[in-house]
Scaffold this motif. Structure first.
Motif, short mmCIF file in Angstrom:
data_model
loop_
_atom_site.label_atom_id
_atom_site.label_comp_id
_atom_site.label_asym_id
_atom_site.label_seq_id
_atom_site.Cartn_x
_atom_site.Cartn_y
_atom_site.Cartn_z
N LEU A 130 0.90 -8.45 -9.98
CA LEU A 130 -0.20 -8.54 -10.52
C LEU A 130 -2.23 -7.60 -10.76
CD1 LEU A 130 -0.50 -11.91 -8.92
CD2 LEU A 130 0.22 -12.03 -10.67
N ALA A 131 -1.81 -6.77 -10.06
CA ALA A 131 -3.28 -6.45 -10.12
C ALA A 131 -2.79 -5.09 -9.15
CB ALA A 131 -4.63 -6.79 -9.51
N ARG A 132 -3.66 -3.90 -9.02
CA ARG A 132 -3.72 -2.52 -8.25
C ARG A 132 -4.95 -1.61 -9.00
NH1 ARG A 132 0.20 -1.07 -12.63
NH2 ARG A 132 -0.88 0.20 -14.01
N VAL A 178 0.99 -1.04 -0.41
CA VAL A 178 -0.34 0.43 0.44
C VAL A 178 0.90 0.92 0.16
CG1 VAL A 178 -1.81 1.32 1.51
CG2 VAL A 178 -1.79 -0.72 1.54
N THR A 179 0.80 2.42 -1.00
CA THR A 179 1.10 3.83 -0.69
C THR A 179 0.27 4.63 -1.11
OG1 THR A 179 1.60 3.39 -3.18
CG2 THR A 179 3.26 2.03 -1.87
N MET A 180 0.97 5.99 -0.35
CA MET A 180 0.30 6.72 -0.85
C MET A 180 1.18 8.02 -1.80
SD MET A 180 -2.18 9.64 1.48
CE MET A 180 -1.53 11.09 1.85
N TYR A 181 0.65 8.32 -2.85
CA TYR A 181 1.57 9.45 -3.74
C TYR A 181 1.35 10.66 -3.92
CZ TYR A 181 5.57 10.53 -7.16
OH TYR A 181 6.37 11.33 -7.83
N ASP A 182 1.47 12.06 -3.46
CA ASP A 182 1.54 12.77 -4.65
C ASP A 182 2.29 13.77 -5.59
OD1 ASP A 182 0.88 15.94 -4.71
OD2 ASP A 182 1.40 16.53 -2.76
N HIS A 225 3.88 9.38 0.72
CA HIS A 225 3.27 9.93 2.45
C HIS A 225 3.01 8.49 3.45
CE1 HIS A 225 2.00 14.03 1.91
NE2 HIS A 225 1.99 14.03 0.70
N TRP A 226 3.21 7.37 2.34
CA TRP A 226 2.86 6.54 3.18
C TRP A 226 3.06 5.18 2.44
CZ3 TRP A 226 -2.64 3.80 4.33
CH2 TRP A 226 -2.15 2.83 5.34
N ALA A 227 3.93 3.92 2.97
CA ALA A 227 4.41 3.29 1.73
C ALA A 227 4.23 1.75 3.73
CB ALA A 227 6.05 2.92 0.94
N THR A 248 -2.73 3.72 -3.23
CA THR A 248 -3.25 2.56 -3.96
C THR A 248 -2.58 1.19 -3.45
OG1 THR A 248 -1.99 3.92 -5.92
CG2 THR A 248 -1.67 1.37 -6.44
N VAL A 249 -3.29 0.19 -3.85
CA VAL A 249 -3.23 -0.78 -2.87
C VAL A 249 -2.37 -1.41 -3.97
CG1 VAL A 249 -3.99 -3.81 -2.13
CG2 VAL A 249 -5.15 -0.98 -1.92
N PHE A 250 -1.63 -2.87 -4.01
CA PHE A 250 -0.82 -3.74 -5.23
C PHE A 250 -1.16 -5.50 -5.13
CE2 PHE A 250 1.18 0.47 -5.20
CZ PHE A 250 1.84 0.85 -6.35
N ALA A 251 -1.66 -5.49 -5.62
CA ALA A 251 -1.49 -7.21 -5.24
C ALA A 251 -0.15 -7.80 -5.88
CB ALA A 251 -2.86 -8.04 -6.46
N LEU A 252 0.62 -8.57 -4.99
CA LEU A 252 1.67 -8.97 -5.69
C LEU A 252 1.71 -10.20 -5.58
CD1 LEU A 252 3.96 -6.52 -3.30
CD2 LEU A 252 3.16 -6.13 -5.46
N ASP A 253 2.75 -11.31 -6.75
CA ASP A 253 2.91 -12.30 -7.11
C ASP A 253 3.72 -13.03 -5.90
OD1 ASP A 253 5.46 -11.60 -7.75
OD2 ASP A 253 4.94 -12.72 -9.72
N VAL A 254 4.57 -12.92 -5.27
CA VAL A 254 4.88 -12.50 -3.48
C VAL A 254 4.93 -12.66 -3.10
CG1 VAL A 254 7.33 -13.01 -5.92
CG2 VAL A 254 6.64 -10.39 -4.33
#
Length: 179
Positions: free
Chosen positions: A166-168, A64-68, A79-81, A137-143
């Protein structure tokens, strides 16, 4: 390509559905999600509640991240990771990104933001600079684990996420500080 779209040069992937009880796509942040730590009067620096669904088969973890991208830095502002969120976790409560990461799953790693602290820091656009967009943003990852430690930068996390997404999905919130 959309101006300052952080995903414009990345490969297309399926969309995750992202929802929140505290922030809504295209809407302004509430004072709780603004940054008192960076001088916004009434700002609470409380990370928003997030839920996600629709991860494809093969998903093994999330980030999960927050980016400006509109910050006047030449490189935006992170802002967040958070990395290494277990696949069994599909939501984070409001306030999960506090100084201790109290609302994060046990193995999750909260990285330092661009203000230098390993926590969520709220929106704080410079007064009179106009509206800023904040990509949650939420990222679905393959690991199930990315080899990033708490001292890694959000950009380094993004580089690693790039190879495993894989998805976001994103909620894009807005904030503006009047002149």
């Amino acid at each position: 390509m959309t101006l300052n779209d952080p995903f414009a040069t990345m490969r297309a992937v399926p969309a995750l559905t992202i929802t929140s009880t505290t922030v809504h796509d295209g809407q302004e942040f509430a004072p709780a999600q603004m940054s008192g730590l960076m001088g916004v009067t009434g700002g609470g620096d409380v990370s928003p509640q997030l839920s996600w669904s629709g991860a494809p088969a093969g998903t093994r973890s999330y980030a999960v991240t927050m980016y400006d991208p509109d910050a006047p830095t030449g490189s935006g502002f992170w802002h967040w990771a958070v990395a290494n969120i277990p696949v069994t976790c599909t939501s984070l409560p409001a306030g999960a990104g506090d100084d201790t990461g109290s609302g994060l799953p046990d193995r999750a790693v909260q990285l330092r933001n661009d203000a230098g602290s390993a926590r969520y820091i709220g929106a704080a656009p410079p007064a009179g600079h106009g509206p800023h967009r904040y990509f949650l943003t939420v990222f679905a990852l393959d690991v199930d684990h990315l080899d990033v430690g708490p001292d890694a930068t959000p950009a380094f996390l993004g580089f690693n996420v790039f190879f495993h997404t894989l998805a976001r999905g994103s909620i894009i919130a807005i904030a503006e500080t009047p002149a």
